[in-house]
Enzyme design. Structure first.
Site, short mmCIF file in Angstrom:
data_model
loop_
_atom_site.label_atom_id
_atom_site.label_comp_id
_atom_site.label_asym_id
_atom_site.label_seq_id
_atom_site.Cartn_x
_atom_site.Cartn_y
_atom_site.Cartn_z
CD GLU A 233 -2.93 -1.20 0.38
OE1 GLU A 233 -3.14 -0.18 -0.29
OE2 GLU A 233 -3.59 -2.24 0.25
CB CYS A 267 -1.71 7.13 1.45
SG CYS A 267 -3.06 6.41 2.39
P1 NDP Z 1 8.41 4.92 4.37
O1 NDP Z 1 8.38 4.22 3.07
O2 NDP Z 1 9.53 5.83 4.64
O3 NDP Z 1 8.38 3.88 5.58
C1 NDP Z 1 7.33 2.93 5.72
C2 NDP Z 1 7.80 1.85 6.67
O4 NDP Z 1 8.83 1.08 6.06
C3 NDP Z 1 8.38 2.37 7.97
O5 NDP Z 1 8.02 1.51 9.03
C4 NDP Z 1 9.87 2.30 7.70
O6 NDP Z 1 10.63 2.23 8.86
C5 NDP Z 1 9.96 1.01 6.93
N1 NDP Z 1 11.17 0.87 6.14
C6 NDP Z 1 12.06 1.81 5.74
N2 NDP Z 1 13.04 1.25 5.00
C7 NDP Z 1 12.78 -0.08 4.91
C8 NDP Z 1 13.41 -1.19 4.26
N3 NDP Z 1 14.52 -1.05 3.55
N4 NDP Z 1 12.85 -2.40 4.40
C9 NDP Z 1 11.69 -2.57 5.10
N5 NDP Z 1 11.05 -1.55 5.74
C10 NDP Z 1 11.59 -0.33 5.64
O7 NDP Z 1 6.99 5.66 4.46
P2 NDP Z 1 6.50 6.64 5.58
O8 NDP Z 1 6.54 5.99 6.92
O9 NDP Z 1 7.19 7.94 5.38
O10 NDP Z 1 4.96 6.79 5.20
C11 NDP Z 1 4.50 7.70 4.27
C12 NDP Z 1 4.21 7.02 2.95
O11 NDP Z 1 3.26 6.00 3.18
C13 NDP Z 1 3.59 7.94 1.93
O12 NDP Z 1 4.13 7.69 0.66
C14 NDP Z 1 2.12 7.55 1.98
O13 NDP Z 1 1.44 7.87 0.79
C15 NDP Z 1 2.22 6.08 2.21
N6 NDP Z 1 0.98 5.57 2.78
C16 NDP Z 1 0.21 4.75 2.03
C17 NDP Z 1 -1.00 4.28 2.52
C18 NDP Z 1 -1.84 3.34 1.73
O14 NDP Z 1 -2.67 2.69 2.33
N7 NDP Z 1 -1.67 3.22 0.43
C19 NDP Z 1 -1.49 4.67 3.85
C20 NDP Z 1 -0.59 5.51 4.57
C21 NDP Z 1 0.60 5.93 4.03
P3 NDP Z 1 11.28 3.55 9.49
O15 NDP Z 1 10.17 4.56 9.63
O16 NDP Z 1 11.73 3.07 10.79
O17 NDP Z 1 12.33 4.00 8.52
#
Ligand code: NDP
Length: 488
Positions: A233, A267
């Site tokens: 997502e 999102c």
């Molecule tokens: P990120 O992609 O930065 O992070 C998402 C999660 O992935 C966090 O828990 C992060 O950990 C983790 N992560 C980071 N690097 C890795 C890796 N290499 N391998 C596995 N996991 C990893 O997104 P954000 O947290 O900034 O969220 C915002 C984004 O989420 C926006 O693009 C938004 O549109 C999207 N979103 C989509 C939704 C949907 O349902 N389609 C709903 C809500 C948000 P850490 O934070 O610890 O780096």
């Protein structure tokens, strides 16, 4: 050795908590514990799981204010918005628990003429252990959209919340463990991207990832190593179409909410508005009137909170800057709307369609507003993106017709943020917005595998799967098939 990290309140900079960075070994140990818990949890009946999920829902409902305070402290959204987010999650827990038996339980499947002697059934069985990786922007609603559907289907969960909202994640896991103390059915691992990457490489049976498109690509690459399936997502660049016969007051109010609530960090938040030329000027005036009344800040009266991630401020700045440098105009806010970690409402017009302000996810309280000739042009521009998460249409007579022409996973017609509130509707996108679905029947099946069983009830007149098959039966099959299919 396990190290730690700090979480800071984005509004005040105060320390909001300290959490361990769980290593790959910690993650593997959690997944191994989850395996045993999954066997127990998956062995309960749907009704037994529903009873426990109802208790979890009860704890959340009674302690909503506590949880909302934690969310506000960690990621900055106004307390009332945080409480609303918790409230909207409760219906999903109820729906998933109630509908799991109907959607997943074994049911009869139809048979054909040659297989009339068979009894066919299909059942959706839990995959086992689901790794859930969540974002910070909706730190309750979004991960629970995966967690509770996975649980209702009979899986155990290892949850890695965003490093910006680990306390909210811990609260959810603790609350669940209070009502299900027998086994570690839901576990928490905290840390940064490396902890998330370790979860993707662990022995989980599926990853439910919510986050940015860029991170999803890394997650998919890591999952590929073990052929671990993934539901992704991701981000969006949602369009909002205002038709010539739209209720302009309602559309203006909705557009400001969809674009600026949660400081634009949604999102499914609106980022681009396409407005029919016949109503453009009138609509823009109404939009500016509503947006101009909103104020971002860290104080309790501010309806828009601070930007959660410091690094996002540069993205917002660069998108506004690109729009202005390429001939766009800020009719509200602009570059000077950014002070510290707070961004005031910003409305941009005359922005070229190839500006990053129109092509990439901004994730701030900013909107581009573009005049379009007609519905055809609105649809064409709305679809001219690699993303395909959600969209909004305001139109008195053509709402569903426009929705039908949009390439995206979800459309709100004459309302905003309405479809995630309806648990029976699948939630997810296409293209750069990801794949797979949470919520609804699809969201339950996402955490299962289908098991088909065909039981032979008696020997059929035609024995086909035997070396004893005769030329006579081959000829008969040929005749039947020609009768059935040959006339097409
Ligand atoms: P990120 O992609 O930065 O992070 C998402 C999660 O992935 C966090 O828990 C992060 O950990 C983790 N992560 C980071 N690097 C890795 C890796 N290499 N391998 C596995 N996991 C990893 O997104 P954000 O947290 O900034 O969220 C915002 C984004 O989420 C926006 O693009 C938004 O549109 C999207 N979103 C989509 C939704 C949907 O349902 N389609 C709903 C809500 C948000 P850490 O934070 O610890 O780096």
């Amino acid at each position: 050795m396990t190290t730690g990290f700090e979480v800071r309140n984005p509004g005040t900079g105060d320390l909001a908590g300290e959490y361990p960075v769980h290593t790959a070994a910690d993650v593997q140990a959690a997944v191994a514990r989850a395996r045993g818990a999954a066997a127990w949890w998956g062995g309960l009946t749907f009704a037994e799981r529903a009873e426990r999920l109802a208790k979890f829902r009860g704890v959340m409902a009674r302690r909503t204010q506590q949880l909302a305070g934690l969310m506000h402290n960690e990621m900055g959204k106004p307390h009332s918005d945080a409480a609303l987010e918790v409230a909207l999650s409760l219906d999903h827990i109820a729906w998933a628990a109630k509908n799991a038996p109907k959607v997943l339980g074994r049911r009869r499947a139809g048979v054909g003429m040659l297989t009339a002697n068979q009894r066919a059934t299909v059942e959706y069985k839990p995959l086992g252990v689901i790794g859930v990786i969540g974002p910070w922007n909706y730190p309750v609603f979004t991960p629970l959209g995966s967690i509770v559907y996975a649980l209702a289907a009979g899986n155990a969960v290892v949850f890695k919340p965003s490093e910006f909202t680990p306390g909210t994640g811990a609260w959810l896991v603790d609350a669940f463990n209070q009502v299900v103390p027998e086994h570690p059915v839901v576990q928490l691992v905290t840390g940064d991207g490396s902890t998330g990457a370790a979860l993707c490489r662990s022995a989980v049976d599926k990853i439910a990832f919510t986050g940015s498109t860029a991170t999803a690509a890394k997650v998919m690459a890591a999952c590929a190593e073990r052929l671990t399936p993934l539901v992704a997502e991701c981000g969006g660049k949602d369009a909002f179409i205002v038709d010539e016969d739209a209720d302009l007051d309602a559309a203006a109010d909705a557009a400001v909410w969809a674009g600026m609530a949660n400081a634009g960090q949604s999102c499914i938040g609106t980022e681009r508005l396409y407005v029919h030329a016949a109503v453009y000027d009138e609509f823009l005036a109404k939009l500016l009137a509503v947006a101009g009344e909103q104020r971002a800040g860290s104080d309790p009266d501010a309806k828009i909170g601070p930007i959660t991630m410091p690094s996002q401020l540069e993205v917002i700045r660069s998108h506004i800057g690109d729009a202005l440098a390429r001939g766009g105009r800020a009719v509200l806010g602009g570059l000077n709307a950014i002070t510290g970690q707070v961004v005031q409402p910003t409305v941009l017009v005359d922005v070229p369609e190839d500006s990053v302000a129109v092509t990439e996810e901004t994730f701030g309280p900013t909107l581009t507003v573009t005049r379009v000739r007609d519905r055809d042009e609105a649809v064409a521009l709305a679809n001219a993106t690699g993303y395909g998460l959600g969209a909004v249409v305001y139109s008195a007579r053509h709402g569903n017709e426009i929705a039908d022409r949009l390439r995206c996973g979800m459309v709100a017609v004459n309302g905003v943020f309405n479809y995630p509130q309806i648990p029976s509707l699948p939630f997810g996108g296409v293209g750069k917005s990801g794949f797979g679905r949470i919520h609804g029947p699809d969201g339950l099946r996402e955490f299962c595998y289908a098991q088909s069983v065909a039981r032979q009830r008696f020997s059929g007149p035609l024995a086909l799967t035997t070396f004893g098959r005769t030329a006579k039966s081959d000829a008969l099959v040929g005749k039947i098939m020609t009768l059935l299919h040959g006339r097409h």
